[in-house]
Design a protein around this motif. Structure first.
Motif, PDB file in Angstrom:
ATOM      1  N   LYS A  89      26.517  52.433 -51.540  1.00  0.00           N
ATOM      2  CA  LYS A  89      27.007  53.107 -52.741  1.00  0.00           C
ATOM      3  C   LYS A  89      26.639  52.074 -54.085  1.00  0.00           C
ATOM      4  O   LYS A  89      27.366  52.179 -55.074  1.00  0.00           O
ATOM      5  N   LEU A  90      25.719  51.383 -53.663  1.00  0.00           N
ATOM      6  CA  LEU A  90      25.167  50.538 -54.933  1.00  0.00           C
ATOM      7  C   LEU A  90      23.544  50.266 -54.591  1.00  0.00           C
ATOM      8  O   LEU A  90      23.176  50.061 -53.449  1.00  0.00           O
ATOM      9  N   ALA A  91      22.954  50.695 -55.850  1.00  0.00           N
ATOM     10  CA  ALA A  91      21.440  50.480 -55.678  1.00  0.00           C
ATOM     11  C   ALA A  91      21.013  49.359 -55.422  1.00  0.00           C
ATOM     12  O   ALA A  91      19.663  49.012 -54.985  1.00  0.00           O
ATOM     13  N   MET A  92      21.271  48.148 -56.297  1.00  0.00           N
ATOM     14  CA  MET A  92      20.913  47.039 -56.563  1.00  0.00           C
ATOM     15  C   MET A  92      21.925  46.200 -56.729  1.00  0.00           C
ATOM     16  O   MET A  92      22.909  46.468 -57.495  1.00  0.00           O
ATOM     17  N   VAL A  93      21.640  44.997 -55.886  1.00  0.00           N
ATOM     18  CA  VAL A  93      22.793  43.872 -55.972  1.00  0.00           C
ATOM     19  C   VAL A  93      22.378  42.434 -56.035  1.00  0.00           C
ATOM     20  O   VAL A  93      21.087  42.157 -55.380  1.00  0.00           O
ATOM     21  N   GLY A  94      22.460  41.629 -56.763  1.00  0.00           N
ATOM     22  CA  GLY A  94      22.154  40.224 -56.457  1.00  0.00           C
ATOM     23  C   GLY A  94      22.883  39.446 -55.405  1.00  0.00           C
ATOM     24  O   GLY A  94      24.080  39.511 -55.352  1.00  0.00           O
ATOM     25  N   ALA A  95      22.005  38.686 -54.684  1.00  0.00           N
ATOM     26  CA  ALA A  95      22.557  38.286 -53.572  1.00  0.00           C
ATOM     27  C   ALA A  95      21.559  37.067 -53.060  1.00  0.00           C
ATOM     28  O   ALA A  95      20.450  37.374 -53.281  1.00  0.00           O
ATOM     29  N   GLY A  96      22.148  36.237 -52.368  1.00  0.00           N
ATOM     30  CA  GLY A  96      21.445  34.999 -51.886  1.00  0.00           C
ATOM     31  C   GLY A  96      20.563  35.305 -50.685  1.00  0.00           C
ATOM     32  O   GLY A  96      21.253  36.073 -49.646  1.00  0.00           O
ATOM     33  N   THR A  97      19.707  34.750 -50.172  1.00  0.00           N
ATOM     34  CA  THR A  97      19.113  34.945 -48.718  1.00  0.00           C
ATOM     35  C   THR A  97      19.912  34.514 -47.632  1.00  0.00           C
ATOM     36  O   THR A  97      19.514  34.830 -46.669  1.00  0.00           O
ATOM     37  N   TRP A  98      21.182  33.903 -48.011  1.00  0.00           N
ATOM     38  CA  TRP A  98      22.292  33.561 -46.774  1.00  0.00           C
ATOM     39  C   TRP A  98      22.572  35.030 -46.160  1.00  0.00           C
ATOM     40  O   TRP A  98      23.160  35.125 -45.298  1.00  0.00           O
ATOM     41  N   SER A  99      22.083  36.004 -46.999  1.00  0.00           N
ATOM     42  CA  SER A  99      22.818  37.371 -46.824  1.00  0.00           C
ATOM     43  C   SER A  99      21.955  38.165 -45.680  1.00  0.00           C
ATOM     44  O   SER A  99      22.355  39.097 -45.204  1.00  0.00           O
ATOM     45  N   LEU A 100      20.810  37.547 -45.480  1.00  0.00           N
ATOM     46  CA  LEU A 100      19.900  38.440 -44.602  1.00  0.00           C
ATOM     47  C   LEU A 100      20.325  38.669 -43.182  1.00  0.00           C
ATOM     48  O   LEU A 100      20.217  39.926 -42.861  1.00  0.00           O
ATOM     49  N   ALA A 101      21.179  38.026 -42.467  1.00  0.00           N
ATOM     50  CA  ALA A 101      21.608  38.457 -41.195  1.00  0.00           C
ATOM     51  C   ALA A 101      22.711  39.468 -41.594  1.00  0.00           C
ATOM     52  O   ALA A 101      22.538  40.141 -40.353  1.00  0.00           O
ATOM     53  N   ASP A 102      23.547  39.193 -42.486  1.00  0.00           N
ATOM     54  CA  ASP A 102      24.630  40.167 -42.457  1.00  0.00           C
ATOM     55  C   ASP A 102      23.834  41.531 -42.803  1.00  0.00           C
ATOM     56  O   ASP A 102      24.131  42.486 -42.526  1.00  0.00           O
ATOM     57  N   PHE A 103      22.927  41.544 -43.686  1.00  0.00           N
ATOM     58  CA  PHE A 103      22.138  42.920 -44.125  1.00  0.00           C
ATOM     59  C   PHE A 103      21.345  43.460 -42.999  1.00  0.00           C
ATOM     60  O   PHE A 103      21.240  44.495 -42.660  1.00  0.00           O
ATOM     61  N   TRP A 104      20.584  42.658 -42.100  1.00  0.00           N
ATOM     62  CA  TRP A 104      20.039  43.268 -40.894  1.00  0.00           C
ATOM     63  C   TRP A 104      20.962  43.801 -40.137  1.00  0.00           C
ATOM     64  O   TRP A 104      20.591  44.753 -39.579  1.00  0.00           O
ATOM     65  N   GLU A 105      22.069  43.184 -39.785  1.00  0.00           N
ATOM     66  CA  GLU A 105      23.067  43.810 -38.859  1.00  0.00           C
ATOM     67  C   GLU A 105      24.074  45.081 -39.582  1.00  0.00           C
ATOM     68  O   GLU A 105      24.231  45.983 -38.533  1.00  0.00           O
ATOM     69  N   ASN A 106      24.094  44.962 -40.820  1.00  0.00           N
ATOM     70  CA  ASN A 106      25.022  45.945 -41.368  1.00  0.00           C
ATOM     71  C   ASN A 106      24.811  47.123 -42.311  1.00  0.00           C
ATOM     72  O   ASN A 106      25.360  47.736 -42.824  1.00  0.00           O
ATOM     73  N   CYS A 107      23.393  47.086 -42.482  1.00  0.00           N
ATOM     74  CA  CYS A 107      22.636  47.862 -43.639  1.00  0.00           C
ATOM     75  C   CYS A 107      22.064  48.901 -42.663  1.00  0.00           C
ATOM     76  O   CYS A 107      21.051  48.674 -42.285  1.00  0.00           O
ATOM     77  N   ASP A 108      22.337  50.171 -42.819  1.00  0.00           N
ATOM     78  CA  ASP A 108      21.755  51.323 -41.893  1.00  0.00           C
ATOM     79  C   ASP A 108      20.428  51.967 -42.929  1.00  0.00           C
ATOM     80  O   ASP A 108      20.161  53.268 -42.700  1.00  0.00           O
ATOM     81  N   PHE A 109      20.116  51.321 -43.767  1.00  0.00           N
ATOM     82  CA  PHE A 109      19.041  51.991 -44.815  1.00  0.00           C
ATOM     83  C   PHE A 109      17.962  50.828 -44.927  1.00  0.00           C
ATOM     84  O   PHE A 109      18.112  49.819 -44.669  1.00  0.00           O
ATOM     85  N   GLU A 110      16.855  51.166 -45.504  1.00  0.00           N
ATOM     86  CA  GLU A 110      15.801  50.441 -45.757  1.00  0.00           C
ATOM     87  C   GLU A 110      15.986  49.665 -46.914  1.00  0.00           C
ATOM     88  O   GLU A 110      16.667  50.300 -48.061  1.00  0.00           O
ATOM     89  N   TRP A 111      15.860  48.251 -47.108  1.00  0.00           N
ATOM     90  CA  TRP A 111      16.219  47.579 -48.285  1.00  0.00           C
ATOM     91  C   TRP A 111      14.984  46.485 -48.393  1.00  0.00           C
ATOM     92  O   TRP A 111      14.336  46.136 -47.505  1.00  0.00           O
TER      93      TRP A 111
END
Length: 405
Positions: free
Chosen positions: A233-255
């Motif tokens: 529900k958000l196209a762009m977000v500033g975030a740290g690379t500590w988020s990689l594992a979370d995004f790998w696991e919980n984003c069901d879209f390409e980023w």
């Protein structure tokens, strides 16, 4: 002793197990404390004579802990051990945990970096393609106007189906790229009333207030930008690379990731980088083992490989980062963006260069007034300038007191 998310804890458990295998005569007890309780817990343990041998050291606290004699001086250990080559470590890290009693970044080494975190803009590739938005490149970067136009195209829907183009914009990036700063180069004078500073702050606020391309503060309180991004529900977000594992696991879209836009006034881009240190207690009864542990977690190739494979951090060893990490078949596709940021755009946060951060906390205490439209950025900064300056003066005085004690 450290803090961290479940994924960070799992990564450090694995890295510590590797250390124990490499040093079979050493057993490590790993203590985890919530990050918002860590400093209080550490001070209590120091006061009780029970300080951990090795512990995370927030860069904001490093000078104070060094000045009070609680950190083991690692300079001789580093000089006498081939634990890393300065040419193979991101340059922003090489002198980060030095302190000479006056200036952060100079003098003796009081911690080793446990990690380095870039803070890019993560973007939803699927939403970009649907909106016909082409992301920026190093050769053709966006400026603020390009970013706003893209955010407008990416903002769609209503109510529960609303998709915003962007989350909150990094104020550090806006201020620095616009040629402004919180403090002057000597770190003694507050500069928040500089027109370039207030312009940057107002631009960040207007993304929601005027243009409606970012969630309101109330909406972000109800659902964070970070979680909104993960929900698509958000196209762009500033975030740290500590988020990689979370995004790998919980984003069901390409980023993917992009760098922060340049200011149209300067053509420059800037953003902060993150790091915490691994410090050794000055009272440790096992200095060699403690130093070996800190060095292993910071720079050992096997440990660094475990950290990036588990989505914990970008390798601090540049050849590993630009080699096997870059070639890893996991998002983001444009990992070079992260390297370019660390090499060319990354800056240590201003408040991390002062003895305490109370002046910065005061500045942040009611910026909501600007983001809610109750005050203009110019009005807010003028109203709080003298109070922020007074707190900065007290920070300078406190540093002098600690240096002379």
């Amino acid at each position: 002793m450290g803090w961290g998310t479940d994924s960070e804890i799992a990564a450090y458990e694995a890295m510590i197990a590797q250390f124990e295998e490499a040093y079979p005569d050493v057993e490590v007890e790993y203590i985890v404390v919530a990050d918002n309780e860590f400093d209080t817990k550490l001070q209590t343990m120091i006061g009780a004579g029970e300080c951990p041998d090795v512990f995370y050291c927030n860069i904001d606290k490093m000078m104070k802990y060094a000045a009070t004699g609680n950190l083991y001086d690692l300079t001789e250990y580093v000089e006498n051990n081939e634990i890393f080559s300065p040419d193979n470590v991101w340059s922003c890290l090489n002198d980060l945990y030095r302190y000479d009693g006056e200036t952060q970044g100079q003098g003796s080494i009081y911690a080793l970096p446990k990690d380095v975190s870039a803070f890019p803009i993560f973007y939803n590739v699927d939403l970009f393609e649907a909106a016909g938005v082409t992301p920026p490149t190093a050769e053709d970067p966006w400026d603020w106007n390009d970013f706003l136009e893209a955010a407008k195209k990416l903002t769609t829907g209503e109510g529960d189906n609303k998709i915003y183009g962007t989350g909150a914009y990094s104020l550090e990036s806006a201020v620095w790229s616009n040629g402004a700063e919180w403090l002057d180069p000597t770190l003694t004078e507050v500069k928040i009333t500089d027109p370039a500073f207030t312009e940057a702050l107002q631009w960040c606020a207007d993304l929601s207030l005027v243009h409606g391309v970012a969630p309101t503060p109330a909406e972000s309180s109800a659902l964070s930008d970070y979680d909104r991004f993960k929900q698509g529900k958000l196209a762009m977000v500033g975030a740290g690379t500590w988020s990689l594992a979370d995004f790998w696991e919980n984003c069901d879209f390409e980023w993917n990731v992009m760098n922060w836009p340049v200011s149209p006034n300067t053509g420059e881009s800037a953003i902060w980088f993150g790091s915490a240190g691994l410090a050794v207690s000055s009272t440790t009864k096992a200095p060699e083992a403690a130093c070996n542990l800190a060095a292993y977690l910071a720079f050992n190739e096997d440990a660094q490989r475990t950290a990036y494979q588990m989505g914990q951090a970008i390798p601090m060893l540049k050849d590993m980062a630009t080699g096997e990490f870059a070639e890893m078949d996991k998002y983001p596709a444009d990992k070079q963006v992260l390297f370019d940021m660390l090499e060319n755009n990354a800056r240590l946060a201003t408040q991390s260069r002062t003895f305490n951060q109370e002046w910065f906390n005061e500045f942040n205490s009611n910026t909501a007034a600007v983001f809610n439209g109750e005050m203009s950025a110019q009005e807010y900064c003028a109203s709080i300038n003298d109070t922020v300056q007074q707190l900065l003066d007290e920070s300078i005085e406190q540093k002098a007191e600690y240096a002379n004690s």
